[in-house]
Enzyme design. Structure first.
Site, PDB file in Angstrom:
ATOM      1  N   PHE A  58       8.921 -27.564 -24.813  1.00  0.00           N
ATOM      2  CA  PHE A  58      10.327 -27.648 -25.179  1.00  0.00           C
ATOM      3  C   PHE A  58      10.762 -26.398 -25.941  1.00  0.00           C
ATOM      4  O   PHE A  58      10.058 -25.912 -26.825  1.00  0.00           O
ATOM      5  CB  PHE A  58      10.589 -28.862 -26.078  1.00  0.00           C
ATOM      6  CG  PHE A  58      10.631 -30.175 -25.354  1.00  0.00           C
ATOM      7  CD1 PHE A  58      11.804 -30.621 -24.770  1.00  0.00           C
ATOM      8  CD2 PHE A  58       9.508 -30.973 -25.282  1.00  0.00           C
ATOM      9  CE1 PHE A  58      11.852 -31.843 -24.104  1.00  0.00           C
ATOM     10  CE2 PHE A  58       9.534 -32.195 -24.624  1.00  0.00           C
ATOM     11  CZ  PHE A  58      10.716 -32.630 -24.033  1.00  0.00           C
ATOM     12  N   ASP A  59      11.941 -25.916 -25.608  1.00  0.00           N
ATOM     13  CA  ASP A  59      12.660 -24.981 -26.469  1.00  0.00           C
ATOM     14  C   ASP A  59      13.131 -25.777 -27.698  1.00  0.00           C
ATOM     15  O   ASP A  59      13.162 -27.016 -27.668  1.00  0.00           O
ATOM     16  CB  ASP A  59      13.844 -24.407 -25.692  1.00  0.00           C
ATOM     17  CG  ASP A  59      14.744 -23.556 -26.553  1.00  0.00           C
ATOM     18  OD1 ASP A  59      14.246 -22.626 -27.205  1.00  0.00           O
ATOM     19  OD2 ASP A  59      15.954 -23.841 -26.591  1.00  0.00           O
ATOM     20  N   LEU A  60      13.521 -25.071 -28.750  1.00  0.00           N
ATOM     21  CA  LEU A  60      13.972 -25.776 -29.961  1.00  0.00           C
ATOM     22  C   LEU A  60      15.481 -25.695 -30.154  1.00  0.00           C
ATOM     23  O   LEU A  60      16.164 -26.713 -30.183  1.00  0.00           O
ATOM     24  CB  LEU A  60      13.253 -25.217 -31.192  1.00  0.00           C
ATOM     25  CG  LEU A  60      13.550 -25.937 -32.512  1.00  0.00           C
ATOM     26  CD1 LEU A  60      13.095 -27.395 -32.463  1.00  0.00           C
ATOM     27  CD2 LEU A  60      12.877 -25.211 -33.678  1.00  0.00           C
ATOM     28  N   THR A  94      18.368 -27.152 -27.862  1.00  0.00           N
ATOM     29  CA  THR A  94      17.676 -28.064 -26.959  1.00  0.00           C
ATOM     30  C   THR A  94      17.330 -29.335 -27.718  1.00  0.00           C
ATOM     31  O   THR A  94      17.785 -30.417 -27.355  1.00  0.00           O
ATOM     32  CB  THR A  94      16.408 -27.410 -26.372  1.00  0.00           C
ATOM     33  OG1 THR A  94      16.783 -26.261 -25.602  1.00  0.00           O
ATOM     34  CG2 THR A  94      15.655 -28.384 -25.468  1.00  0.00           C
TER      35      THR A  94
END
Length: 234
Positions: A8-10, A13
């Site tokens: 996952f991107d942070l 997102t």
């Protein structure tokens, strides 16, 4: 199961970076005795910062340079006598104090207990770790991998190679990269050769030639997607 590892991107997102930036910037200029700094300088700062982050993605600058240069340019444009090096450090500290989860994130991640989950972010190490550790997401991620730590940034292939090596993953086909940025998250995943999922809650039109494997508009859709894929691959 088709995928058992989710990267996952942070920012924008899982966590709302717009709110984070807004508050961190406001508190920064209040500390310098400029209570109207948010209204007076934020728009200029955003334009400068956006340009520098694009330079970062294309390898034209580094995070260390970006941290100072964005404030140096801002202060030059507005004739402010403030040290950009000290200000850059203070701003990173402020970012680390801001935690604003995007709607549906907690429920989505709670439903992903059958997956290995890690973060892959272009942000600053101290700020990103502080934000995650200060949130309800603290114990969810197997690893938090930042561009500052690796020396590379999305969309460079090397940061993905670093992530898979750190997670001891030898089969890229079992990995799905999930993020909001076409130019960073999706292009990066495509460059490395892993499947990608574009988180697009505002239903932006894709006006690029960057093609995600999947596109979702809510976190409920991601949970449904991986369940469908799991059934299809049994």
């Amino acid at each position: 199961m088709k995928y058992d590892v989710l990267l996952f991107d942070l920012d924008d997102t899982l966590l709302d970076f717009g709110m984070t930036e807004h508050n961190a910037f406001r508190f920064l200029f209040e500390e310098y005795g400029l209570p109207n700094g948010l209204n007076d300088y934020l728009d200029t700062y955003k334009a400068i910062s956006k340009s520098l982050w694009e330079d970062l993605e294309y390898g034209r600058t580094t995070l260390t340079e970006l941290k100072v240069e964005r404030f140096k340019r801002l202060f030059t444009e507005h004739s402010l006598d403030i040290d950009p090096i000290i200000c850059g450090e203070k701003y990173i500290e402020n970012l680390g104090k801001e935690v604003h989860l995007i709607e549906g994130v907690e429920e989505m991640l709670a439903s992903m207990k059958d997956f290995r989950i890690a973060l892959l972010t272009n942000g600053f190490k101290d700020a990103q770790h502080a934000r995650v550790n200060g949130s309800s997401l603290k114990n969810i991620f197997e690893a938090i991998i930042t561009s500052e730590e690796t020396g590379f940034q999305k969309p460079q292939k090397e940061i993905f190679a670093y992530a898979l090596e750190k997670l001891q993953i030898s089969d890229p086909s079992r990995v799905l990269m999930v993020g909001d940025s076409l130019s960073s998250d999706i292009q990066g995943g495509n460059n490395f050769g892993i499947d990608t999922c574009w988180f697009n809650p505002n239903r932006k039109q894709n006006q690029t030639n960057i093609e995600p494997t999947y596109e979702i508009h809510s976190w409920e859709q991601l949970a449904g997607l991986v369940k469908i894929l799991a059934v299809e691959t049994k």
